[in-house]
Design an enzyme around this catalytic site. Structure first.
Site, mmCIF file in Angstrom:
data_model
loop_
_atom_site.group_PDB
_atom_site.id
_atom_site.type_symbol
_atom_site.label_atom_id
_atom_site.label_comp_id
_atom_site.label_asym_id
_atom_site.label_seq_id
_atom_site.Cartn_x
_atom_site.Cartn_y
_atom_site.Cartn_z
ATOM 1 C CG HIS A 65 -11.880 95.249 -37.871
ATOM 2 N ND1 HIS A 65 -11.170 94.808 -38.959
ATOM 3 C CD2 HIS A 65 -13.178 95.372 -38.286
ATOM 4 C CE1 HIS A 65 -12.007 94.653 -39.996
ATOM 5 N NE2 HIS A 65 -13.225 94.999 -39.609
ATOM 6 C CG HIS A 85 -15.312 99.144 -40.796
ATOM 7 N ND1 HIS A 85 -15.648 98.817 -42.085
ATOM 8 C CD2 HIS A 85 -14.970 97.994 -40.183
ATOM 9 C CE1 HIS A 85 -15.522 97.505 -42.250
ATOM 10 N NE2 HIS A 85 -15.102 96.973 -41.111
ATOM 11 C CD GLU A 134 -14.408 94.277 -43.297
ATOM 12 O OE1 GLU A 134 -15.379 94.318 -42.542
ATOM 13 O OE2 GLU A 134 -13.279 94.718 -42.964
ATOM 14 C CB SER A 190 -7.734 97.530 -38.716
ATOM 15 O OG SER A 190 -8.265 96.414 -39.411
HETATM 16 N N1 HBI Z 1 -21.950 92.372 -37.091
HETATM 17 N N2 HBI Z 1 -21.128 93.830 -35.472
HETATM 18 C C1 HBI Z 1 -21.075 93.328 -36.730
HETATM 19 N N3 HBI Z 1 -20.125 93.782 -37.586
HETATM 20 C C2 HBI Z 1 -20.037 93.289 -38.854
HETATM 21 O O1 HBI Z 1 -19.162 93.719 -39.631
HETATM 22 C C3 HBI Z 1 -20.946 92.293 -39.266
HETATM 23 C C4 HBI Z 1 -21.912 91.852 -38.351
HETATM 24 N N4 HBI Z 1 -22.790 90.898 -38.714
HETATM 25 C C5 HBI Z 1 -22.808 90.315 -40.033
HETATM 26 C C6 HBI Z 1 -21.725 90.830 -40.914
HETATM 27 N N5 HBI Z 1 -20.887 91.785 -40.534
HETATM 28 C C7 HBI Z 1 -21.507 90.268 -42.286
HETATM 29 O O2 HBI Z 1 -22.128 89.014 -42.410
HETATM 30 C C8 HBI Z 1 -22.045 91.209 -43.366
HETATM 31 O O3 HBI Z 1 -21.732 90.707 -44.643
HETATM 32 C C9 HBI Z 1 -23.509 91.330 -43.212
HETATM 33 FE FE FE Z 2 -15.052 94.940 -40.717
#
Ligand code: HBI
Ligand code: FE
Length: 263
Positions: free
Chosen positions: A116, A121, A162, A181
């Site tokens: 994913h 991304h 997303e 994905s």
């Molecule tokens: N942490 N590793 C990772 N990947 C993410 O996409 C991610 C995250 N922490 C918080 C988050 N996404 C979402 O809450 C965002 O909206 C910040």
């Molecule tokens: Fe994501």
């Protein structure tokens, strides 16, 4: 911000089965995405040589990506605290989970895995406009925390990064990682008559609730990546204040101001 949450990718710990799962997911998506995903995504896959042979090595990939837009990827064990996540984005570091799903979770998993995060991304981080958008999102996230506006800003991430769609002369195309994905949603988001597809509108998105456990009921359509950057340049503080005065909008609902976009 020190490099919180960052771990070693532990590339040598991947098993043959891990790489086989990557190959299966990669081949499945690259067979169905041409003609569905935006050309910038396919260009990014190629530019970074993200290939079918197995899970990519993060350092090599970061070296190639950094030359293009200044972004690198860092290995993390999974979801990390929001303030740390935002700080990485603001510094042009994209956190990528280092483990890959098991075969029994081929079609859906609760938490993002390396397929994913990396396949979904990273390719678009080679596009200068989108790369700027993601860094601005990180800076905006840090500000939003101070304003108690995280729930609103998370909706912008959800409905663009997303699950975003983009309009092209050849029709609607996918750019959201959550769709790119996913086999099922790559088909559903363009082919199924049931979801709403409406023109990107920042304040409308900040009011819009979303589903995390099923295909989206509403997709927002941008005209271009540079228009997405332009729309999100202003200071969000007054926008948050105005949005707070309006009701939230349920995931599948339409409001009179919505501009429906056909395929
Ligand atoms: N942490 N590793 C990772 N990947 C993410 O996409 C991610 C995250 N922490 C918080 C988050 N996404 C979402 O809450 C965002 O909206 C910040
Ligand atoms: Fe994501």
């Amino acid at each position: 911000m020190k490099m919180d949450g960052v771990i070693d990718q532990a590339y040598e710990s991947y098993t043959d089965e891990d790489h086989a799962v990557w190959r299966e997911l990669y081949n499945r998506q690259t067979a169905l995405l041409p003609g569905r995903v935006c050309k910038e995504f396919l260009g990014g896959l190629k530019a970074l040589a993200i290939a079918e042979d197995g899970i990519p090595e993060f350092t090599r990939l970061s070296d190639a990506l950094e030359l293009l837009t200044g972004w690198r990827i860092v290995a993390v064990p999974g979801l990390i605290p929001e303030e740390i996540f935002f700080a990485h984005l603001a510094a042009r570091r994209f956190p990528v989970t280092n483990w890959i799903r098991k075969r029994e979770s081929m079609d859906y998993l609760q938490e993002p895995d390396v397929f994913h995060d990396l396949f979904g991304h990273v390719p678009l981080l080679t596009n200068p406009f989108f790369a700027d958008y993601m860094a601005a999102y990180g800076r905006g996230g840090i500000k939003a925390m101070g304003l108690g506006a995280l729930d609103m800003l998370a909706r912008l991430y959800w409905y663009t990064v997303e699950f975003g769609l983009i309009e092209t002369p050849d029709g609607l195309r996918i750019f959201g990682a959550g769709i790119a994905s996913s086999k099922g949603e790559s088909l559903y988001c363009l082919d199924d008559p049931s979801p709403n597809r409406i023109r990107f509108d920042l304040k409308r998105i900040l009011r819009s609730r979303y589903r995390i456990d099923d295909y989206q009921e509403t997709y927002f359509v941008i005209e271009s990546f540079d228009s997405l950057v332009a729309a999100t340049l202003p200071d969000f503080r007054p926008i948050y204040d105005e949005v707070r005065n309006h009701d939230e909008i349920p995931a599948g609902a339409l409001i009179p101001e919505d501009l429906s976009i056909s395929g």
